[in-house]
Write a protein that holds these residues in place. Structure first.
Motif, PDB file in Angstrom:
ATOM      1  N   ASP A 102       0.732  -1.338   0.067  1.00 27.77           N
ATOM      2  CA  ASP A 102       0.059   0.111  -0.085  1.00 27.77           C
ATOM      3  C   ASP A 102       0.674   1.251  -0.069  1.00 27.77           C
ATOM      4  OD1 ASP A 102       1.102   0.074   2.699  1.00 27.77           O
ATOM      5  OD2 ASP A 102      -0.860   0.276   3.637  1.00 27.77           O
ATOM      6  N   GLY A 103       2.408   1.177  -0.132  1.00 24.14           N
ATOM      7  CA  GLY A 103       3.147   2.404   0.096  1.00 24.14           C
ATOM      8  C   GLY A 103       3.600   2.786   1.300  1.00 24.14           C
ATOM      9  N   SER A 104       2.991   2.130   2.317  1.00 19.84           N
ATOM     10  CA  SER A 104       3.583   2.361   3.762  1.00 19.84           C
ATOM     11  C   SER A 104       5.008   1.871   3.884  1.00 19.84           C
ATOM     12  CB  SER A 104       2.627   1.941   4.750  1.00 19.84           C
ATOM     13  OG  SER A 104       2.607   0.749   4.995  1.00 19.84           O
ATOM     14  N   SER A 105       5.866   2.423   4.793  1.00 21.67           N
ATOM     15  CA  SER A 105       7.089   1.875   4.807  1.00 21.67           C
ATOM     16  C   SER A 105       7.547   1.754   6.010  1.00 21.67           C
ATOM     17  CB  SER A 105       8.022   3.048   4.148  1.00 21.67           C
ATOM     18  OG  SER A 105       7.643   4.355   4.521  1.00 21.67           O
ATOM     19  N   THR A 106       8.511   0.872   6.417  1.00 24.33           N
ATOM     20  CA  THR A 106       9.439   0.983   7.784  1.00 24.33           C
ATOM     21  C   THR A 106      10.581   1.507   7.383  1.00 24.33           C
ATOM     22  OG1 THR A 106       7.848  -0.813   8.504  1.00 24.33           O
ATOM     23  CG2 THR A 106      10.087  -0.637   9.611  1.00 24.33           C
ATOM     24  N   THR A 107      11.283   2.457   7.990  1.00 30.81           N
ATOM     25  CA  THR A 107      12.463   2.793   7.784  1.00 30.81           C
ATOM     26  C   THR A 107      13.413   2.651   9.012  1.00 30.81           C
ATOM     27  OG1 THR A 107      11.877   4.586   6.178  1.00 30.81           O
ATOM     28  CG2 THR A 107      14.171   4.625   7.152  1.00 30.81           C
TER      29      THR A 107
END
Length: 417
Positions: free
Chosen positions: A138-143
């Motif tokens: 969905d485009g969410s991210s974990t950086t």
């Protein structure tokens, strides 16, 4: 390990990241800015052009900058030898828009922006390096963030804006880099205390001293009494000068008939720094859950000082589009972001390329000045590269060549007369 959740993660706290942060913060989004360095820090890109003023003004960052009394830049001058001079006055350009900007020590300029943002309450974490990013469908991210002093943390975000500049974080991590089609050059530069600065306009004007088609010197005076000096040329040419960086630059300064005497014998404030092959490009400007801005996306060449303008323009626009998307609107990133930004990049690319073909230099130093053409080119140099009422924007890909050809023909007729 510390874990945070935000709406938008912004990588980089320079002008691009600061403009994006200012806009999104004022719109009420939860944001976090991570910056690898500790400010103040030295960075090149000290000459601005007027178009960037629109973006600082739009997000409320203009007052804090005005309070610093940076050197006002009302135009730019190109010289060749001691006789050839072409001066552009931003107040005499085609169309509307700002007719001035600044020449700035970027260390002071950038920390002014971040100090202001922190006064507002913007969360900026310095000395934090992005080492990995994982995007969900969905485009969410974990950086994953690594602190300079040690330790790791993660940030979950709905969107990432990469304003990391020369760090080019997402292009590296996502393999988005591609070769630029701008001619390959290198630069060597430093600062000096400008003790021989002339009084008045002559002492404060930014100047590009043209040595030959590929080689030129910049001189950027600051209001604090210092001056940035630097050469740009082919890698092979700059490498042909022997010795330490200081010895190289001192020898190169002898090439300038206009400035050699002013800077002769002055101590350099730091060992001259060298950057090779600085032009950069990417395969894409955006993706699901991220946008690239400024030098993270495209860097052309320092000759017309376009870097901060493209950085702030792309930052402001991407922040607006992300805000719309996060509030439920549908955004056409291809049309509203990529096509818009690349239109301006392509216009400026033409001028950079035609500088290094020598065509722009023929126009600049032509003995017969066409004032209408000069005003239209001046608007481009001021950064108004999206104004299609300007023929030298709308028809950039052919007009420069055409006018240069006419100038060449006229010079030949004069020589043969």
């Amino acid at each position: 390990m510390k874990n945070e959740i935000v709406d938008v993660l912004i990588i980089g706290a320079g002008p691009s990241g600061s403009v994006a942060a200012a806009y999104l913060f004022k719109q009420g989004f939860k944001i976090k800015v991570v910056e690898k360095n500790r400010f103040p820090r030295f960075v090149i890109g000290e000459s601005l052009i007027p178009r960037c003023m629109d973006n600082f003004d739009a997000v409320g960052l203009l007052p804090c900058l005005e309070a610093k009394n940076f050197e006002v830049k009302k135009g730019a001058r190109f010289v060749t030898g001691k006789e050839g001079v072409c001066e552009f006055d931003f107040g005499e350009k085609h169309g509307e828009g700002w007719d001035w900007t600044w020449q700035v020590p970027r260390a002071d300029f950038d920390i002014t922006l971040t100090d202001e943002l922190q006064e507002w309450g913007v969360d900026i974490a310095f000395e934090q390096e992005v080492v990995a990013v994982d995007f969900a469908e969905d485009g969410s991210s974990t950086t994953t963030i690594k602190g300079v002093a040690g330790g790791q943390s993660t940030i979950r975000a709905k969107y990432i804006i990469d304003s990391s500049g020369w760090g080019r974080v997402l292009p590296r991590l996502l393999a988005l880099d591609k070769a630029s089609d701008i001619p390959i050059h290198a630069t060597i530069f430093t600062h000096v205390t400008d003790v021989n600065r002339p009084e008045g306009k002559e002492g404060t004007m930014i100047t590009f001293d043209v040595i030959d088609t590929d080689t030129w010197l910049w001189v950027i005076p600051f209001s604090n009494g210092d001056c940035s000096i630097g050469y740009v040329g082919t890698i092979e040419y700059l490498d042909s000068f022997a010795g330490t960086p200081t010895e190289k630059l001192r020898e190169m300064m002898k090439l300038s008939e206009y400035y050699h005497e002013r800077f002769e014998g002055l101590e350099y404030k730091f060992e001259p720094r060298q950057i090779k092959n600085f032009s950069a490009s990417v395969k894409q400007l955006y993706g699901k859950g991220f946008a690239l801005t400024g030098n993270s996306a495209e860097f052309l060449d320092p000759v017309f000082s376009s870097g901060v303008t493209f950085a702030t323009e792309s930052a402001h626009l991407s922040a607006q589009l992300i805000a719309r998307e996060l509030t439920g609107e549908t955004v056409n990133w291809e049309k509203e972001y990529k096509e818009y930004i690349m239109y301006g990049v392509n216009v400026f690319s033409t001028y950079v390329k035609e500088w290094y073909t020598g065509n722009l230099q023929k126009i600049f130093f032509h003995s017969k000045v066409n004032e209408s053409i000069k005003k239209q080119i001046c608007a481009v140099l001021a950064g108004y590269v999206w104004d299609k009422t300007n023929p030298f924007v709308k028809n950039h890909d052919r007009l420069v060549k055409t006018v240069a050809h006419i100038a060449t023909m006229e010079m030949e007729r004069t020589t043969n007369a």
